[in-house]
Design a protein around this motif. Structure first.
Motif, PDB file in Angstrom:
ATOM      1  N   ALA A 542       0.706  -1.132   0.121  1.00 38.48           N
ATOM      2  CA  ALA A 542       0.014   0.076   0.190  1.00 38.48           C
ATOM      3  C   ALA A 542       0.881   1.384   0.157  1.00 38.48           C
ATOM      4  O   ALA A 542       1.903   1.217   0.634  1.00 38.48           O
ATOM      5  N   THR A 543       0.643   2.194  -0.884  1.00 38.91           N
ATOM      6  CA  THR A 543       1.217   3.405  -0.860  1.00 38.91           C
ATOM      7  C   THR A 543       0.167   4.400  -0.551  1.00 38.91           C
ATOM      8  O   THR A 543      -0.882   4.681  -1.123  1.00 38.91           O
ATOM      9  N   VAL A 544       0.422   5.242   0.653  1.00 33.60           N
ATOM     10  CA  VAL A 544      -0.538   6.251   1.075  1.00 33.60           C
ATOM     11  C   VAL A 544      -0.102   7.626   0.444  1.00 33.60           C
ATOM     12  O   VAL A 544       1.156   8.049   0.580  1.00 33.60           O
ATOM     13  N   VAL A 545      -1.048   8.331  -0.167  1.00 31.08           N
ATOM     14  CA  VAL A 545      -0.619   9.734  -0.840  1.00 31.08           C
ATOM     15  C   VAL A 545      -1.727  10.560  -0.022  1.00 31.08           C
ATOM     16  O   VAL A 545      -2.650  10.580   0.089  1.00 31.08           O
ATOM     17  N   ASP A 546      -0.844  11.677   0.500  1.00 29.21           N
ATOM     18  CA  ASP A 546      -1.377  12.676   0.959  1.00 29.21           C
ATOM     19  C   ASP A 546      -2.041  13.571  -0.164  1.00 29.21           C
ATOM     20  O   ASP A 546      -0.928  14.509  -0.396  1.00 29.21           O
ATOM     21  N   LEU A 547      -3.102  13.940  -0.297  1.00 27.58           N
ATOM     22  CA  LEU A 547      -3.427  14.814  -1.332  1.00 27.58           C
ATOM     23  C   LEU A 547      -3.489  16.107  -0.792  1.00 27.58           C
ATOM     24  O   LEU A 547      -3.817  17.133  -1.733  1.00 27.58           O
ATOM     25  N   LEU A 548      -3.593  16.342   0.348  1.00 30.57           N
ATOM     26  CA  LEU A 548      -3.699  17.872   0.943  1.00 30.57           C
ATOM     27  C   LEU A 548      -2.344  18.620   1.077  1.00 30.57           C
ATOM     28  O   LEU A 548      -2.289  19.776   0.844  1.00 30.57           O
ATOM     29  N   GLN A 549      -0.882  18.047   0.975  1.00 30.91           N
ATOM     30  CA  GLN A 549      -0.003  18.555   0.741  1.00 30.91           C
ATOM     31  C   GLN A 549       0.082  19.669   1.961  1.00 30.91           C
ATOM     32  O   GLN A 549       0.600  20.660   1.618  1.00 30.91           O
TER      33      GLN A 549
END
Lengths: 992, 381
Positions: A542-549
């Protein structure tokens, strides 16, 4: 299926349009919504289902289907085929009777209504006198016996619907002969059932609700024998031998009576209460069929102990030492048994059960009574459909692999062929292999063969295995522990309860060339899957991607991210996940795009978008599109605002769980249910009050909620920043009317594993009308849409024209706008909303061609929120044709619409049915089938007792027709003649 | 083009009507054409009627061509009086705040192109540095809401343009379903209609006073709403919200515009500004010379705002906040790469100078030229 045929009202002069476009609703796939009646014709081998909305649907061999709709908007309560004919009679809720026939014309049958009839009682009689409760289609094919609420039986001649008053059987006729003390207590109540003696069609058994059964002689117009039942009657079954009668009762018992001729019979031969001692629910229908292998089959529905299993929907099958209570997940409408043999009087071969949400056929001849997979009437909604995706022209290789993977999942089905095989499917073979993929609330993706008239299930993919869910593995309705009584066996696949709504599938994209599949779900999860013919045990990274930066002041109040199983998971052959992206915050994924050539997956939510390199397994880009002041999107209101449906589902799930795990506590449930109902009611009321009867007129602004929601993502190889070199690019469109473009640098094939994929921001376009961007398409130098990834590599599409300038087509909800590339400047546009107030809901690119010409041209196919379909030419963006398709109130129908690449489409007309439509003259998939009258069978079978035992030499079928036809209305006569002609030609064809 | 006009009925040839504006205030008075007097007397009169005795004023007037010309001596004062036909419009400014560049030929009437407008909007600071191309402050050119097409509509109907452009004010009204009674050959007939149900206090619709609750909506931007659902009409209005033209049948028919029978010259319009008809007059509306604002061309694309395009430098890293800015309306002075994209009509020469192409790099410049050729627009760099 001609009924829905609707031709466009386009002007005649535009022949081109006529050559290319025509609108047809062609076929309904799936399971009819709210079925209410079931009928079967053994001679035609056709199954009929009536629905609460007044539709009547006939099914035979796969591909043979007919549909009709009663003009009255009333539920169909009964369906009866006239024995050995092509007619059937329906009884509606409004007490009207309708005669339907299958009329053959140009070697194609059509279902037509040829007559209607409402029983008229004597003047001044209360309506109950003529309220029809029981129908018997007499085996002569000429008579209809109608039992009514008032207890009378009316005799009507068919197909002309002529009342034969002299033959009517009144309550008085019956009551005269029965003992005073029996009748004195109450009246007989309504006629519950009418049955013909299987050996002597002139004898009819009339069962009254009160319990009395009367054997009536039709010829001598008098009763032969009275059976004085004392329990409320539910159904009657006349056994094969003509000697014995079974009756089922509301107290959960059934009785056996013998026809002795001694009148009256006061006591049954035998009385049984199968699930006995404690009070039981009614046995609504009982049948018993002889079997050469030992004792007969006894099949009955209901009869469960009221207190402990009163809520189960069961049909019990008892044969020899085997006793099973088939436990269905929805209410039983009706059932029948298919029997082998020329006369359909042989061994019982299959039990066909219509329950509210599916049709189940149980193979009675194979050990263990396995279920036969249905080729049609498949419950699409076994878990609620959340999205769908259509892929046209599947390469054979992929098709076979998916089929093979599906075959391994279906080992529990019976090997027997489908037992209902009436009619001939004359439709040409589908021109190509098409797949329809449906995403479901429980995290499954179902693959359907959508090439032809039958939407056939091919393969089912479950994504739930990747995640740890709070579904309790012991929480299983199907615990068939040894010695349990009644011996339940769960059948059917309809299961509307999702264990974790976060698993719901929101977006699907399949690359038909590479076999890569990406599915995205409710909790921000994006899975990339690969087709593997072998089972494999693997860990999904799993790769967690923070879309809020790092947006400030963030507070996500929505659902939590799904927990991923860290240990390796065994995946069965088929599509196996190998990469997982989880968006943070875990909001619903609103857009995805897959480019299998570049091995990239793009994804977007209400917070932003990004793309992931599934070759190197790392995320390349994150772009936050969120307006920092957008509190709604920040906090995740989508999950905070609890829908009624959801809370209802959760409540049910809670109840179910508590019921299954701790049965002792069931007294609690009533109170709990009451409380839940009260709360739901309050919620509904509140929503009603909030519902505005006025609309606010306000310009869109950047401060509106969800402007950052990503609506569409698109990969294109085009001229983004330079008119001489095309480059890979990613385009994203948002709810706020913004379009973002990124130039990608994808390493060459040799360096693909080492060199990183790089993305640079190239352009941003803010549409001033700020309407949501719902579609992005790049048109090549010739104005044609760019081909799909790998399409050119597989030699299946011509290469895009890279000379001449490319154009970007931005489709917003309000208008279509064409921009030049690489310098973005507007070239032309087409306004929709400003002109007629409709908005774009669905858009797709489709190819159209005339029937004669090989040349194809691409167009946009658009569905508006008004339910209208528009075809818009490319690249000139002009309206070509438009057709009304879906009622504008049918929001879920409009939202569910999916287009094919060749001008067809699907939308849900109910939770369980897809309507298929076609805008193309060239590609139309519709049923084309022929059903022939079964008349020639009858002279061939002189041994049939049906004819032998007719007492006073009833003329043969053919003569009879001729004699009676004068009295029929014109249309009916034509049908009969046609049927005969048809039959004779067929007969000579067979005999020669 | 100017479809509505009004000839004042009480004009006398010997008198000059003077309408003098200072800030947001109007004064009206008349002068004898034959005896205008001296400039310093006139100046004193102006100070007197505006009650600003100690304020140094710069006096300007709009001549017949719409040019804003100064009045600062007897000669041009007499010229102004003699040219007034029949109305003399005066614009007073405080001397210390005066914007001299506003005076001159074409400054007032020059047709405002969308590109020029966009350029001004986008580059306010650039304008300050280059006085020669300063037109004026954009807000001076903002068209305002008004009643239009008075001459072609039945007197019972009113066509209202709500000009939203560049305003922070919300449109601010609600519509609802309802029914109205129509006269048909069969008699009176009840038909469904769309009505204004609520006004948001302080909103654009409310502040113009041109629309009122229970007015029946007949058309939206020239398209009839009969047969359309409330949601459709809502969507139509929102789609046209940047320049919304609603034809209504006012619930209150007493304030209808009564056309004079004279007709007059059809090419000219007089001030159909709201104040003229005795409606409440928001101060913001009177800044603009009235006769340029009423060109109602329903299909005229020039009224439309353009999409903004940001072209990133090749190889440039992402703008960290670019997305947020792009969605955050039009004021973004820090971003040099905004350019209005000129998609709507062949531009005239004047706009080229205001288009911010200077920041494009050489590569883009080349492209620019190429594309310009394709589009047939004449832009000199």
């Amino acid at each position: 299926m001609k009924r829905f045929r609707r031709h466009g009202h386009e002007s005649q002069r535009d022949k081109h349009k006529q050559d290319l476009y025509q609108f047809n609703k062609t076929v309904e796939h799936g399971f009819p919504h709210q079925p209410s009646a079931l009928g079967f014709s053994p001679s035609l081998q056709l199954l009929a289902i009536g629905t609460r909305s007044g539709a009547i649907k006939l099914y035979g061999a796969p591909g043979v289907e007919f549909m009709g709709l009663h003009d009255e908007n009333a539920a169909v309560t009964q369906v009866h085929f006239l024995p050995n004919q092509v007619e059937l009679v329906t009884l509606l809720d409004d007490n009207s009777l309708h005669m339907w026939t299958l009329r053959a014309h140009n070697s194609m049958s059509e279902l037509l209504e040829i007559g209607r009839f409402t029983l008229s009682g004597p003047p001044g009689a209360p309506p109950s006198v003529t309220r029809v409760t029981a129908v018997l289609a007499h085996s002569s094919g000429e008579l209809l016996l109608l039992g009514t609420e008032g207890g009378h039986v009316f005799v009507v001649e068919v197909p002309g619907f002529r009342e034969l008053e002299e033959n009517n059987i009144s309550v008085e006729d019956v009551q005269n002969r029965i003992p005073e003390d029996y009748v004195g207590r109450r009246n007989l109540e309504c006629v519950e059932t009418l049955h013909e003696n299987p050996l002597n069609p002139r004898q009819v058994l009339i069962g009254y609700s009160r319990g009395l059964m009367v054997l009536w002689d039709l010829d001598r117009q008098r009763p032969i024998q009275h059976f004085l039942g004392t329990q409320q009657l539910e159904s009657v079954w006349w056994m094969e031998d003509g000697e014995n009668i079974l009756s089922s009762h509301s107290d959960g018992s059934y009785c056996q009576w013998t026809v002795t001729g001694e009148d009256p019979q006061t006591e049954p031969e035998k009385q049984e209460m199968p699930y006995g001692s404690f009070p039981c629910k009614a046995i609504s229908k009982v049948i018993q069929l002889p079997s050469k292998q030992g004792p007969p089959f006894l099949i009955f529905s209901g009869g469960m102990p009221r207190a402990s299993y009163g809520d189960r929907h069961c049909i019990s099958v008892i044969h020899s030492k085997t006793h099973e209570a088939l436990d269905f997940t929805s209410r039983i409408i009706d059932f029948f048994v298919i029997r082998e043999g020329v006369n359909h009087r042989g061994e019982p071969s299959a039990l066909v059960v219509l329950v509210e949400e599916e049709l189940i056929v149980v193979d009675l001849q194979t050990e263990g009574w396995p279920v036969i997979q249905t080729p049609y009437l498949v419950p699409l909604h076994c878990s609620a459909i959340t999205c769908s995706h259509h892929v046209s022209s599947i390469p054979l290789k992929l098709w076979e692999r998916v089929q093979a993977a599906g075959a391994q999942q279906n080992t529990h089905y019976s090997k027997k062929p489908w037992p209902i095989n009436g009619g001939q499917n004359l439709a040409p073979d589908p021109p190509q292999r098409d797949l329809l993929l449906t995403g479901h609330e429980d995290g499954t993706v179902r693959f359907w063969d959508a090439s032809g008239v039958c939407l056939y299930p091919m393969y089912k993919l479950s994504t739930a295995g990747v995640f740890l869910t709070d579904a309790d593995p012991n929480d299983n309705m199907n615990q068939g522990s040894e010695g349990e009584w009644p011996p339940f066996r769960k059948v059917g696949c309809f299961d509307p309860y999702s264990d974790d709504p976060r698993l719901g599938i929101q977006k699907i994209h399949l690359c038909k060339y590479s076999g890569y599949l990406t599915v995205a779900g409710t909790a921000g999860q994006i899975l990339v899957l690969e087709l593997n013919d072998e089972a494999a045990e693997q860990t999904v990274e799993a790769t967690v991607v923070d879309l809020l930066q790092g947006q400030e002041g963030f507070r996500w109040k929505g659902q939590a991210r799904l927990d991923v199983r860290e240990e390796p998971v065994l995946f069965p052959p088929g599509f196996q996940p190998f990469a997982l992206v989880q968006c943070q915050p875990p909001a619903v994924v609103t857009a995805i795009a897959l480019h299998s050539e570049w091995k990239l997956v793009a994804f977007g939510t209400s917070h932003g978008f990004g793309f992931y390199d599934y070759h190197q397994r790392n995320n390349i880009l994150v772009k936050c599109t969120l307006n920092p002041s957008d509190q709604m999107a920040l906090e995740g209101p989508l999950s905070r605002v609890k829908s009624i449906k959801k809370s209802l589902r959760q409540s049910f799930r809670r109840i179910r769980r508590s019921r299954v795990s701790m049965r002792k506590h069931h007294t609690n449930n009533a109170a709990k249910l009451q409380e839940i109902n009260a709360r739901l009611e309050a919620e509904a009321l509140q929503e009603m009050e909030l519902a505005p009867v006025q609309r606010k007129i306000e310009a869109r602004s950047s401060d509106d909620s969800f402007t950052g929601l990503v609506r569409t993502l698109y990969f294109a190889d085009t001229f983004v920043s330079d008119s001489s070199h095309s480059t890979p690019s990613l385009w994203a469109g948002t709810n706020g009317g913004a379009v973002f473009a990124y130039v990608l640098r994808v390493p060459s094939l040799e360096r693909r594993a080492e060199d990183p994929v790089v993305a640079h921001a190239a352009k941003e376009i803010q549409l001033m009308h700020r309407a949501p961007v719902v579609g992005l398409v790049v048109l090549d130098g010739k104005g044609a849409p760019l081909p799909e990834p790998l399409e050119v590599a597989h030699d299946l599409a011509r290469s895009p024209e890279m000379h001449g300038s490319h154009h970007l087509l931005v489709v917003s909800e309000e208008q279509f706008k064409l921009f030049t590339l690489p310098k973005v400047s507007s070239k032309s546009k087409l306004k929709l909303t400003a002109v007629d107030g409709s908005r774009v809901r669905r858009v797709g690119v489709a190819w159209f061609g005339s029937r004669t010409d090989e040349q194809l041209e691409s167009s946009l196919v658009v569905l508006t929120n008004q339910g209208e379909l528009h075809v818009i030419s490319l690249p000139s963006i002009k309206m070509m044709v438009h057709y009304p398709c879906i009622r504008r109130e049918d929001v879920s129908g409009i939202a569910s619409c999916v287009f094919t690449k060749y001008g067809q489409g699907f939308y849900l007309i109910s939770p369980s049915e897809f309507e298929r439509f076609s805008l193309s003259t060239r590609w139309v998939v519709e049923p084309h089938c022929l059903v022939e009258a079964p008349l020639q069978m009858r002279p061939k079978n002189p041994s049939s007792p049906v004819h032998r035992d007719q007492p006073d030499g009833v003329p043969t079928e053919h003569r009879n027709f001729k004699r009676e036809s004068e009295g029929y209305e014109n249309s009916a006569r034509q049908v009969m003649e046609h049927a005969l002609l048809n039959d004779e030609s067929e007969y000579t064809r067979i005999s020669s | 083009m100017n479809k509505n006009h009004r000839v004042p009925s009480n004009r006398t040839l010997s008198a000059v009507e003077v309408k003098s504006k200072f800030g947001a205030e109007f004064r009206r008075f008349s002068l004898d054409r034959s005896k205008p007097g001296r400039f310093d007397e006139f100046y004193g009169l102006l100070q007197h009627v505006h009650r600003i005795p100690n304020v140094d004023l710069l006096v300007g007037y709009a001549d017949v061509h719409g040019d804003l010309l100064p009045i600062n001596n007897d000669d041009n004062y007499h010229k102004a009086i003699s040219m007034a036909a029949p109305l003399l419009r005066l614009f007073l400014q405080r001397k210390e705040e005066a914007d001299y560049s506003a005076f001159g030929t074409d400054t007032v009437t020059r047709k405002k192109t969308p590109a020029a407008l966009a350029a001004v909007l986008l580059r306010p600071d650039a304008n300050k540095k280059k006085p020669p191309i300063i037109i004026s402050l954009p807000k001076d050119f903002r068209p305002v809401s008004s009643i239009i097409d008075v001459d072609i509509l039945p007197e019972t109907h009113r066509r209202v343009r709500l000009y939203k452009h560049g305003q922070e004010k919300p449109l601010g009204f609600y519509i609802r379903d309802g029914s109205s009674v129509r006269v048909t050959p069969q008699g009176l007939e009840k038909v469904p209609g769309i009505f204004i149900s609520r006004m948001v206090p302080g909103g654009l619709a409310d502040s113009t006073g041109l629309l009122a609750v229970n007015d029946e909506v007949l058309e939206v931007n020239g398209i009839e709403v009969s047969g359309k659902s409330l949601d459709q009409v809502t969507d139509m209005m929102i789609a046209n919200s940047h320049n919304l033209i609603i034809t209504v049948k006012p619930a209150n028919q007493r304030n209808n515009v009564v056309r004079s029978s004279g007709g007059g010259s059809s090419g000219r319009s007089t001030d159909s500004n709201t104040s003229f008809y005795g409606y409440s007059t928001p101060g913001s509306m009177v800044m603009t010379p009235s006769h340029i604002i009423q060109n109602y061309e329903p299909d005229e694309e020039s009224e439309e705002e353009e999409d903004l395009v940001i072209e990133a430098d090749r190889g440039a890293k992402l703008f960290p906040q670019a997305g947020a800015r792009a969605t955050a309306s039009t004021s973004m002075p820090a971003l040099p790469r905004y350019e209005p994209h000129l998609d709507l009509r062949p531009s005239n020469g004047t706009m080229a100078s205001s288009v911010s192409v200077g920041s494009l790099n050489a590569c883009d410049r080349g492209l620019e030229g190429r594309n310009l050729e394709e589009e047939g627009t004449v832009i000199t760099l």
